[in-house]
Write a protein that holds these residues in place. Structure first.
Motif, PDB file in Angstrom:
ATOM      1  N   SER A   1       0.823  -1.200   0.000  1.00  0.00           N
ATOM      2  CA  SER A   1       0.000   0.000   0.000  1.00  0.00           C
ATOM      3  C   SER A   1       0.862   1.256   0.000  1.00  0.00           C
ATOM      4  O   SER A   1       0.583   2.222  -0.716  1.00  0.00           O
ATOM      5  N   ILE A   2       1.926   1.259   0.782  1.00  0.00           N
ATOM      6  CA  ILE A   2       2.823   2.421   0.842  1.00  0.00           C
ATOM      7  C   ILE A   2       3.502   2.620  -0.513  1.00  0.00           C
ATOM      8  O   ILE A   2       3.623   3.740  -0.996  1.00  0.00           O
ATOM      9  N   ARG A   3       3.929   1.524  -1.155  1.00  0.00           N
ATOM     10  CA  ARG A   3       4.551   1.645  -2.477  1.00  0.00           C
ATOM     11  C   ARG A   3       3.583   2.234  -3.484  1.00  0.00           C
ATOM     12  O   ARG A   3       3.944   3.048  -4.317  1.00  0.00           O
ATOM     13  N   ARG A   4       2.332   1.831  -3.410  1.00  0.00           N
ATOM     14  CA  ARG A   4       1.334   2.371  -4.337  1.00  0.00           C
ATOM     15  C   ARG A   4       1.087   3.847  -4.079  1.00  0.00           C
ATOM     16  O   ARG A   4       0.914   4.628  -4.996  1.00  0.00           O
ATOM     17  N   GLN A   5       1.052   4.233  -2.825  1.00  0.00           N
ATOM     18  CA  GLN A   5       0.821   5.642  -2.505  1.00  0.00           C
ATOM     19  C   GLN A   5       1.968   6.520  -2.983  1.00  0.00           C
ATOM     20  O   GLN A   5       1.754   7.617  -3.474  1.00  0.00           O
ATOM     21  N   THR A   6       3.190   6.043  -2.856  1.00  0.00           N
ATOM     22  CA  THR A   6       4.336   6.848  -3.284  1.00  0.00           C
ATOM     23  C   THR A   6       4.538   6.798  -4.784  1.00  0.00           C
ATOM     24  O   THR A   6       5.278   7.605  -5.328  1.00  0.00           O
ATOM     25  N   ALA A   7       3.886   5.886  -5.472  1.00  0.00           N
ATOM     26  CA  ALA A   7       4.036   5.779  -6.920  1.00  0.00           C
ATOM     27  C   ALA A   7       2.978   6.568  -7.673  1.00  0.00           C
ATOM     28  O   ALA A   7       2.954   6.546  -8.892  1.00  0.00           O
TER      29      ALA A   7
END
Length: 87
Positions: free
Chosen positions: A28-34
């Protein structure tokens, strides 16, 4: 034997659930930062590093200019002859 399997499954469930929740959280964090609005941290640090380098270069240029100007004002002003005397 069935009791042993049930006890082992009950003991393993918290660890498995913790691993699954951790994986989903990192995903989820990777998706938010992407997303388009978010800048990845690595790129942001590179931009900041370039800006600091440019600022450092500008400060060095400014110090050289100030030193040159101070050198001009501190140097003794000797009269310069307008023309050479002819022999």
């Amino acid at each position: 034997m069935t009791k042993a399997i049930v006890v082992a499954a009950i003991a393993a469930i918290p660890g498995i659930l913790g691993a699954i929740v951790g994986y989903l959280n990192s995903r989820s964090i990777r998706r938010q930062t992407a997303t388009e609005n978010a800048v990845p941290l690595g790129r942001l640090l590179e931009q900041l590093d370039r800006k600091v380098d440019r600022l450092t270069d500008n400060v060095v240029d400014l110090r050289e200019r100030v030193a040159r100007l101070e050198g001009r004002t501190a140097a003794p002003h000797l009269p310069v002859p307008a023309a050479r005397p002819e022999p």
